[in-house]
Design an enzyme around this catalytic site. Sequence first.
Site, PDB file in Angstrom:
ATOM      1  N   ASP A   1      -0.936 -84.818 -99.173  1.00 40.20           N
ATOM      2  CA  ASP A   1       0.477 -84.626 -99.486  1.00 40.20           C
ATOM      3  C   ASP A   1       0.727 -84.485-100.989  1.00 40.20           C
ATOM      4  O   ASP A   1      -0.153 -84.727-101.815  1.00 40.20           O
ATOM      5  CB  ASP A   1       1.314 -85.784 -98.912  1.00 40.20           C
ATOM      6  CG  ASP A   1       0.706 -87.156 -99.201  1.00 40.20           C
ATOM      7  OD1 ASP A   1      -0.129 -87.253-100.114  1.00 40.20           O
ATOM      8  OD2 ASP A   1       1.067 -88.121 -98.533  1.00 40.20           O
TER       9      ASP A   1
ATOM     10  N   ASN B   1       5.886 -98.936 -93.857  1.00 41.33           N
ATOM     11  CA  ASN B   1       6.725 -98.548 -92.719  1.00 41.33           C
ATOM     12  C   ASN B   1       5.919 -97.799 -91.653  1.00 41.33           C
ATOM     13  O   ASN B   1       6.484 -97.211 -90.744  1.00 41.33           O
ATOM     14  CB  ASN B   1       7.899 -97.677 -93.190  1.00 41.33           C
ATOM     15  CG  ASN B   1       7.444 -96.351 -93.795  1.00 41.33           C
ATOM     16  OD1 ASN B   1       6.240 -96.109 -93.962  1.00 41.33           O
ATOM     17  ND2 ASN B   1       8.386 -95.491 -94.135  1.00 41.33           N
TER      18      ASN B   1
ATOM     19  N   HIS C   1       3.888 -95.169 -92.207  1.00 43.76           N
ATOM     20  CA  HIS C   1       3.661 -93.738 -92.427  1.00 43.76           C
ATOM     21  C   HIS C   1       2.193 -93.450 -92.736  1.00 43.76           C
ATOM     22  O   HIS C   1       1.465 -94.318 -93.234  1.00 43.76           O
ATOM     23  CB  HIS C   1       4.617 -93.153 -93.475  1.00 43.76           C
ATOM     24  CG  HIS C   1       4.312 -93.433 -94.910  1.00 43.76           C
ATOM     25  ND1 HIS C   1       5.292 -93.452 -95.882  1.00 43.76           N
ATOM     26  CD2 HIS C   1       3.161 -93.695 -95.562  1.00 43.76           C
ATOM     27  CE1 HIS C   1       4.751 -93.701 -97.054  1.00 43.76           C
ATOM     28  NE2 HIS C   1       3.448 -93.857 -96.886  1.00 43.76           N
TER      29      HIS C   1
ATOM     30  N   GLU D   1       6.696 -89.823 -92.047  1.00 44.76           N
ATOM     31  CA  GLU D   1       7.527 -91.020 -91.983  1.00 44.76           C
ATOM     32  C   GLU D   1       7.915 -91.315 -90.532  1.00 44.76           C
ATOM     33  O   GLU D   1       7.734 -90.458 -89.652  1.00 44.76           O
ATOM     34  CB  GLU D   1       8.808 -90.777 -92.805  1.00 44.76           C
ATOM     35  CG  GLU D   1       8.573 -90.420 -94.268  1.00 44.76           C
ATOM     36  CD  GLU D   1       8.204 -91.641 -95.123  1.00 44.76           C
ATOM     37  OE1 GLU D   1       7.793 -92.678 -94.569  1.00 44.76           O
ATOM     38  OE2 GLU D   1       8.338 -91.535 -96.364  1.00 44.76           O
TER      39      GLU D   1
HETATM   40  C1  GLP Z   1       2.051 -93.137-100.215  1.00 48.78           C
HETATM   41  C2  GLP Z   1       1.188 -91.927 -99.781  1.00 48.78           C
HETATM   42  C3  GLP Z   1       0.327 -92.280 -98.620  1.00 48.78           C
HETATM   43  C4  GLP Z   1      -0.244 -93.644 -98.880  1.00 48.78           C
HETATM   44  C5  GLP Z   1       0.831 -94.669 -98.746  1.00 48.78           C
HETATM   45  C6  GLP Z   1       0.424 -96.074 -99.131  1.00 48.78           C
HETATM   46  O1  GLP Z   1       3.377 -92.882-100.359  1.00 48.78           O
HETATM   47  N1  GLP Z   1       1.845 -90.704 -99.540  1.00 48.78           N
HETATM   48  O2  GLP Z   1      -0.669 -91.287 -98.428  1.00 48.78           O
HETATM   49  O3  GLP Z   1      -1.249 -93.915 -97.953  1.00 48.78           O
HETATM   50  O4  GLP Z   1       2.008 -94.253 -99.374  1.00 48.78           O
HETATM   51  O5  GLP Z   1       0.421 -96.252-100.503  1.00 48.78           O
HETATM   52  P1  GLP Z   1      -0.474 -97.333-101.220  1.00 48.78           P
HETATM   53  O6  GLP Z   1      -1.892 -96.947-100.966  1.00 48.78           O
HETATM   54  O7  GLP Z   1      -0.123 -97.232-102.666  1.00 48.78           O
HETATM   55  O8  GLP Z   1      -0.132 -98.635-100.608  1.00 48.78           O
END
Ligand code: GLP
Length: 257
Positions: free
Chosen positions: A81, A152, A154, A159
Site C-alpha cells: 500500500d 482495528n 486491517h 479497513e
Molecule cells: C499500517 C499499514 C499496514 C500495517 C499496519 C500496522 O497502517 N498500512 O500495512 O501492517 O498499519 O502498523 P504497525 O506495524 O506500525 O503497527
Amino acid sequence: MELKIVNQKNITIKIFDNSQLGCEYVAGRIRNLIVRNNGLYKTTVLGLATGNTPTGVYKELVNYHKRERLSYSRVVTFNLDEYYPMNRYHEHSYHTYMHHHLFNETDIHPDFTFIPNGELSASEITEYCNQYEEQIERMGAIDIQLLGIGENGHIGFNEPGAEIDSLTRKVKLALKTRENAAQNFGGIKKVPQEAITMGVNSILKANEIICMAWGKRKAKVIADFLHKDISIERPVSYLHTHANVKLVIDEAAASFL
Ligand code: GLP
C-alpha cells in the site's frame, strides 16, 4: 524460546520471547527461499509490508546482504500500500520507508520494486490499480507475503468493511488508522484521508502469508483473529480461508490467547 502451535485452521502460530527473535525467524525464511531460488536462477517474488512491525525483518535482510553477500538481484517486490495522495519523496511515504529500510541497502534492482503510486491523478487510479494486479500475475504469484495487522484488524489498508474479493484499489482510511499515524505525521490533519492498497483477494493469492504482530497493543486483535469467526469487520480474519498462513507474534501480542 519458541512455542509452535498448529491449530485446525491451517494457521501455524509461532510465539517468540520478543520481536527481535520473531523478525530473525521471518527473515531467515525469506533468506532460505532466496538462496534456493538464486541457486536455480529463479525469481523470488515478495509481498512487502510497512509500519513498525516489519522493520526488524528488513534489518536482518540487509545484514544478510552485507555479511553473507546474499544477493537480491533476482528478487521482485510488491508493496501492499501507499497513502493517497502522497509524493514518493515525502518523509512518511511508504516509498521513502522502503528505500530507507531495505532497497537502498541491498542490490535489489529498482525496476523490480513495485509500490503503489500515490502521485496519480484521480482519473488514472483505476487503470493503474488494474495494472498493479496484472504485474503481480505476470510474475506468477507472490511467494511470501509479509503482513502486519492494524489494531482495528486491517491488513494492508483493507479497513473494516473491505470485501474478501477486493483487489488493488483506492480506499478511505479508518479514523483509528489515521489517529495511529498522527504522531508520525505531526497531527491527524496531516495524515492523508485515503490510500491505494492491494486488496484482500490480492493478498490471499500469495503462496504463503506471514503475518506478524508485536506488543500488548496487538493482543486483542490477535485474540479476536484466532478466537472469533470470519468477519468483514476484521479483514485479518479472512486469512482463515488461506491454506498456508504463519502467524508470528511475541509473548506480549499473545498475552490474551
Ligand atoms: C499500517 C499499514 C499496514 C500495517 C499496519 C500496522 O497502517 N498500512 O500495512 O501492517 O498499519 O502498523 P504497525 O506495524 O506500525 O503497527
